[in-house]
Design a protein around this motif. Sequence first.
Motif, PDB file in Angstrom:
ATOM      1  N   MET B 273       0.812  -1.225   0.000  1.00 57.40           N
ATOM      2  CA  MET B 273       0.000   0.000   0.000  1.00 57.40           C
ATOM      3  C   MET B 273       0.844   1.273   0.000  1.00 57.40           C
ATOM      4  SD  MET B 273      -3.593   0.083   2.116  1.00 57.40           S
ATOM      5  CE  MET B 273      -3.503   1.616   3.034  1.00 57.40           C
ATOM      6  N   PHE B 274       2.168   1.120   0.062  1.00 57.79           N
ATOM      7  CA  PHE B 274       3.037   2.302   0.040  1.00 57.79           C
ATOM      8  C   PHE B 274       2.819   3.115  -1.233  1.00 57.79           C
ATOM      9  CE2 PHE B 274       7.272   3.941  -1.384  1.00 57.79           C
ATOM     10  CZ  PHE B 274       7.327   5.013  -0.510  1.00 57.79           C
ATOM     11  N   GLY B 275       2.625   2.428  -2.352  1.00 59.29           N
ATOM     12  CA  GLY B 275       2.435   3.130  -3.617  1.00 59.29           C
ATOM     13  C   GLY B 275       1.264   4.090  -3.631  1.00 59.29           C
ATOM     14  N   ALA B 276       0.256   3.846  -2.786  1.00 57.14           N
ATOM     15  CA  ALA B 276      -0.941   4.700  -2.767  1.00 57.14           C
ATOM     16  C   ALA B 276      -0.591   6.148  -2.464  1.00 57.14           C
ATOM     17  CB  ALA B 276      -1.950   4.178  -1.748  1.00 57.14           C
ATOM     18  N   TYR B 277       0.456   6.374  -1.690  1.00 54.00           N
ATOM     19  CA  TYR B 277       0.820   7.754  -1.365  1.00 54.00           C
ATOM     20  C   TYR B 277       2.230   8.105  -1.823  1.00 54.00           C
ATOM     21  CZ  TYR B 277       2.830   5.568   2.875  1.00 54.00           C
ATOM     22  OH  TYR B 277       3.544   4.784   3.748  1.00 54.00           O
ATOM     23  N   SER B 278       2.785   7.309  -2.729  1.00 53.99           N
ATOM     24  CA  SER B 278       4.161   7.617  -3.146  1.00 53.99           C
ATOM     25  C   SER B 278       4.386   7.628  -4.646  1.00 53.99           C
ATOM     26  CB  SER B 278       5.126   6.608  -2.520  1.00 53.99           C
ATOM     27  OG  SER B 278       4.936   5.338  -3.109  1.00 53.99           O
ATOM     28  N   ARG B 279       3.530   6.992  -5.421  1.00 52.31           N
ATOM     29  CA  ARG B 279       3.902   6.850  -6.843  1.00 52.31           C
ATOM     30  C   ARG B 279       3.790   8.151  -7.625  1.00 52.31           C
ATOM     31  NH1 ARG B 279       2.119   2.116 -11.143  1.00 52.31           N
ATOM     32  NH2 ARG B 279       3.220   2.984 -12.945  1.00 52.31           N
ATOM     33  N   SER B 280       2.905   9.045  -7.229  1.00 51.67           N
ATOM     34  CA  SER B 280       2.863  10.329  -7.927  1.00 51.67           C
ATOM     35  C   SER B 280       4.025  11.192  -7.447  1.00 51.67           C
ATOM     36  CB  SER B 280       1.552  11.056  -7.636  1.00 51.67           C
ATOM     37  OG  SER B 280       1.667  12.393  -8.116  1.00 51.67           O
ATOM     38  N   GLY B 284       2.240  13.265  -1.772  1.00 52.98           N
ATOM     39  CA  GLY B 284       2.448  12.169  -0.838  1.00 52.98           C
ATOM     40  C   GLY B 284       3.750  12.218  -0.083  1.00 52.98           C
TER      41      GLY B 284
END
Lengths: 415, 415
Positions: B273-280, B284
């Motif tokens: 779930m880290f990607g939910a707030y990091s990929r953009s 994030g």
Amino acid sequence: MSGVVRATYEIETALPLEAVAEVMAGEQSSGTFVRVARETSELRARHAATVAAIEELPLSGRPPLPGASGDWRSARRARVSIDFPLRNFGPSLPNLLAAVAGNLFELREVGALRLVDLDLPAAFAEVYPGPGFGVTGTRQLVDRPTGPLIGTIVKPSIGLSAAELAELVAEIGDAGIDFIKDDELQGNPPGLPLSERVPKVMDVLKRVADRTGRMPMYAFNITDDIARLADNHDLVLAAGGTCVMVCVNTIGLAGVQYLRERCRLPIHGHRAMFGAYSRSPQLGIDFVVFQKLARLAGADHIHTNGIRNKFYESDDQVLASIAAVRAPFLGGYPALPVLSSGQSPGLAHATYAAVGTADLLVLAGGGVHGHPGGAAAGVLAMREAWDAALAGESLDDRAARVPELAAALTTFGRY
Amino acid sequence: MSGVVRATYEIETALPLEAVAEVMAGEQSSGTFVRVARETSELRARHAATVAAIEELPLSGRPPLPGASGDWRSARRARVSIDFPLRNFGPSLPNLLAAVAGNLFELREVGALRLVDLDLPAAFAEVYPGPGFGVTGTRQLVDRPTGPLIGTIVKPSIGLSAAELAELVAEIGDAGIDFIKDDELQGNPPGLPLSERVPKVMDVLKRVADRTGRMPMYAFNITDDIARLADNHDLVLAAGGTCVMVCVNTIGLAGVQYLRERCRLPIHGHRAMFGAYSRSPQLGIDFVVFQKLARLAGADHIHTNGIRNKFYESDDQVLASIAAVRAPFLGGYPALPVLSSGQSPGLAHATYAAVGTADLLVLAGGGVHGHPGGAAAGVLAMREAWDAALAGESLDDRAARVPELAAALTTFGRY
């Protein structure tokens, strides 16, 4: 254990839609990047997530998130629903998240992926009781059976001494406020810890009740390390308090659920940090899902922002959030939408016209404390504006009779 | 309580940079949208966050996030550092997050805002002990004083029976694996609950130890509601297990910290779930911040992905993540980077050349279980590849002597 969880996503991809949906389902259930031993057809039939629907949508026009595969000129956008067998994780909130969110956001097969809805089977309701008070219980505690609950946030958010805070609470309590909350920045700091703040505020509120016949609800921000949440709650309960507040994202949904198991007061759920995984339309988790999970975990009050707020959301988004919190979930889980940020009396009529309900907790921070006549005048102006809106009286007519409202409109504007 | 927390952000805005930085500092400390009573200069001097540095950066070229104010043609991008007085929240992880992250992502004054670094004063180290085992403690438990720890993930991730799992663990245990972990999707499901899985696996591992003289570390995924974390941990400890795993984001950082207070085993921190707030890149929280907070909360092992992985990150990003986990934080907090996702023997030389250390936990899931000779051959191939890399022997030379490695290179590729 039978039953399925349906998760719905909006994705954008330069690869074939159907294949990408299958990758999403496989990555989050029985698959890996190669077929492995013991991955029998029977195992797949029991545990594989399946693609339930793919509905194509217009392109977003935004460039892909980093690392997306394929030629973006051939991008397509779609709403994809995936069914996850409940037996893969059981009715467990943290393990549910690992399945329906988990690694998906990092897939290179997509240039955008957002979890936009989540339907849960009844098994979750058997494990998680949800809001203990909701709209009705909160109304009972503040003795306000109809009309919106009018509230405020302590401002300045941090730095007041215990004596200054007591003075402020007495002032707005006597002015007839329904609800007061700590700021989300006011947790359990060394300068004004809960052990000092709670008894001081509750002493004042009890005297307000003696004078006015009603005790405002005060949401003490008990956000803290998890092991201290129960003690913080017990401190508020023992002092006669009627609400605790937590930042849902900083203690985590699992932290809210932990508190709920030990809680005998309404839980006021602040959404601080929500924007970190929601503001990009290409990524993260939508408010619709956030508020369902917060209600599942046990939040009674959920911040939605209000219209014309000082943050980025459009009025349409805010109204959708308010509607989401009010919509039944798992057959109930009633929670109270909390309208805040940049709220002032001039918004009452527009808000009521748009939402069509008074089952709201409307918070004005600066819009109360920044009133030229002081916070008590600010409270009165908020109450009068909403009273007029519900009575079908125009803002101008009421302002002509109530100078505090007229002053508020001059100071904060009108809409 | 003195001291400051310095938070560093990358922002993009169409408004004057200096003014926006001041809004960020004000919103997250003593300010609101209007100046209010009791907001004295003395209060501001004690509690206001202050802008410490603004360094202009090249524009991202991306369109703004929704709701950004101003004309984007005049956008500027900058790295902004803000100092928060520690007295505002004290050394409390959840309340720290409310201040340094909180509402910032929702500010309309910005079209991009990302928390990219966080420097904490020593007061946090006095409250949060951090990793209990780290690199050295983990090496001792698996009796592997030098070289990378070679590990694998149980595959298929979910759906194996207890008997199948036991068979698999025996096979890879006898092949000399250092570390085995449950998949992040394998929590405490009804079909194979921890109460059944833990004793079954530990029986097998003890017999492996009898045969080989070494017991692999098995990271049982104990992710669950918070109230069950301690019991789940105790179950693993009582059965002679040597590691517990949690999904950091699904139980929350506060959940990890709660576990750490009750934990006598290394905590394997999965980043689901880290990607939910990091990929953009516009929003994030960066991995640099995530891994510091995870170490503060007590994670001993932190997933970084490996090079050429199946997810979206570039090799440069992965290498930066590995370096971040290895860098001292608060004078220590040593944690072990976990390289996973699409890893196979053909990556050993390139990885070692890039990271320059063997203080790594290298996991291959499909890259072990998908080996044509079976999982034991897969383990052997991983070990031989890394042994060759550390010895300065080429992949080809070693593969010429080790048919299992040659077969792995044929199946999974080489780099």
